[in-house]
Design a protein around this motif. Sequence first.
Motif, PDB file in Angstrom:
ATOM      1  N   VAL A  18       0.827  -1.206   0.000  1.00 35.36           N
ATOM      2  CA  VAL A  18       0.000   0.000   0.000  1.00 35.36           C
ATOM      3  C   VAL A  18       0.863   1.259   0.000  1.00 35.36           C
ATOM      4  CG1 VAL A  18      -2.006  -1.093   1.058  1.00 35.36           C
ATOM      5  CG2 VAL A  18      -0.288  -0.018   2.515  1.00 35.36           C
ATOM      6  N   GLY A  19       2.161   1.106   0.269  1.00 32.84           N
ATOM      7  CA  GLY A  19       3.057   2.255   0.259  1.00 32.84           C
ATOM      8  C   GLY A  19       4.502   1.840   0.339  1.00 32.84           C
ATOM      9  N   ILE A  20       5.358   2.709  -0.191  1.00 39.28           N
ATOM     10  CA  ILE A  20       6.806   2.466  -0.166  1.00 39.28           C
ATOM     11  C   ILE A  20       7.463   3.687   0.452  1.00 39.28           C
ATOM     12  CG2 ILE A  20       8.887   2.055  -1.543  1.00 39.28           C
ATOM     13  CD1 ILE A  20       6.992   0.876  -3.706  1.00 39.28           C
ATOM     14  N   ASP A  21       8.292   3.469   1.461  1.00 39.14           N
ATOM     15  CA  ASP A  21       8.987   4.542   2.146  1.00 39.14           C
ATOM     16  C   ASP A  21      10.472   4.457   1.822  1.00 39.14           C
ATOM     17  OD1 ASP A  21       9.653   6.637   3.796  1.00 39.14           O
ATOM     18  OD2 ASP A  21       9.369   5.520   5.655  1.00 39.14           O
ATOM     19  N   ILE A  22      10.973   5.492   1.175  1.00 38.70           N
ATOM     20  CA  ILE A  22      12.409   5.599   0.907  1.00 38.70           C
ATOM     21  C   ILE A  22      12.920   6.607   1.925  1.00 38.70           C
ATOM     22  CG2 ILE A  22      14.192   6.163  -0.774  1.00 38.70           C
ATOM     23  CD1 ILE A  22      12.091   5.538  -2.966  1.00 38.70           C
ATOM     24  N   ASP A  23      13.477   6.103   3.013  1.00 34.67           N
ATOM     25  CA  ASP A  23      13.857   6.930   4.144  1.00 34.67           C
ATOM     26  C   ASP A  23      15.301   7.378   4.019  1.00 34.67           C
ATOM     27  OD1 ASP A  23      13.497   8.217   6.564  1.00 34.67           O
ATOM     28  OD2 ASP A  23      14.122   6.471   7.720  1.00 34.67           O
ATOM     29  N   SER A  24      15.479   8.642   3.798  1.00 34.60           N
ATOM     30  CA  SER A  24      16.770   9.312   3.623  1.00 34.60           C
ATOM     31  C   SER A  24      17.434   8.900   2.300  1.00 34.60           C
ATOM     32  CB  SER A  24      17.713   9.081   4.805  1.00 34.60           C
ATOM     33  OG  SER A  24      18.239   7.796   4.797  1.00 34.60           O
ATOM     34  N   LEU A  25      18.138   9.806   1.726  1.00 36.39           N
ATOM     35  CA  LEU A  25      18.843   9.634   0.448  1.00 36.39           C
ATOM     36  C   LEU A  25      17.911   9.332  -0.725  1.00 36.39           C
ATOM     37  CD1 LEU A  25      21.910   7.607   1.746  1.00 36.39           C
ATOM     38  CD2 LEU A  25      21.732  10.070   1.434  1.00 36.39           C
ATOM     39  N   ALA A  26      16.652   9.742  -0.643  1.00 41.82           N
ATOM     40  CA  ALA A  26      15.702   9.511  -1.736  1.00 41.82           C
ATOM     41  C   ALA A  26      16.179  10.166  -3.025  1.00 41.82           C
ATOM     42  CB  ALA A  26      14.312  10.040  -1.368  1.00 41.82           C
ATOM     43  N   SER A  27      16.807  11.320  -2.912  1.00 39.95           N
ATOM     44  CA  SER A  27      17.256  12.027  -4.117  1.00 39.95           C
ATOM     45  C   SER A  27      18.379  11.281  -4.833  1.00 39.95           C
ATOM     46  CB  SER A  27      17.706  13.453  -3.765  1.00 39.95           C
ATOM     47  OG  SER A  27      18.786  13.421  -2.858  1.00 39.95           O
ATOM     48  N   GLU A  28      19.035  10.335  -4.162  1.00 39.86           N
ATOM     49  CA  GLU A  28      20.064   9.519  -4.813  1.00 39.86           C
ATOM     50  C   GLU A  28      19.468   8.268  -5.457  1.00 39.86           C
ATOM     51  OE1 GLU A  28      23.430   8.719  -2.349  1.00 39.86           O
ATOM     52  OE2 GLU A  28      23.501  10.783  -1.629  1.00 39.86           O
ATOM     53  N   ILE A  29      18.247   7.896  -5.062  1.00 39.29           N
ATOM     54  CA  ILE A  29      17.602   6.693  -5.580  1.00 39.29           C
ATOM     55  C   ILE A  29      16.618   7.036  -6.692  1.00 39.29           C
ATOM     56  CG2 ILE A  29      16.070   4.776  -4.947  1.00 39.29           C
ATOM     57  CD1 ILE A  29      17.342   4.996  -2.108  1.00 39.29           C
TER      58      ILE A  29
END
Length: 87
Positions: free
Chosen positions: A41-52
């Motif tokens: 239902v959701g995906i959390d990219i915690d920190s460094l999202a701008s690199e992924i």
Amino acid sequence: MKFSYYPETDSLYIELSRKPAADTVRVGDYAVDVDEDGNPVGIDIDSLASEIVDLSKMRFERKSEGSDAVLQLDTGFLREAIRAGLG
């Protein structure tokens, strides 16, 4: 699908469904919220999202001061990032 980006922590939450999360599963660097049937239902990219995720391809719409709502019309650029995390 709704995207919320938080620049102060460089985190991105991708809401896939409005269903409530029953559990959270770690998949590599991601946290995937799942419903009671185990569906994401959701995906959390915690920190460094701008690199992924290439955030330059997203259009940001600030709803109010301190609120960072993201509107994305073409989600194709996320496919590889999601596949890498869930595959």
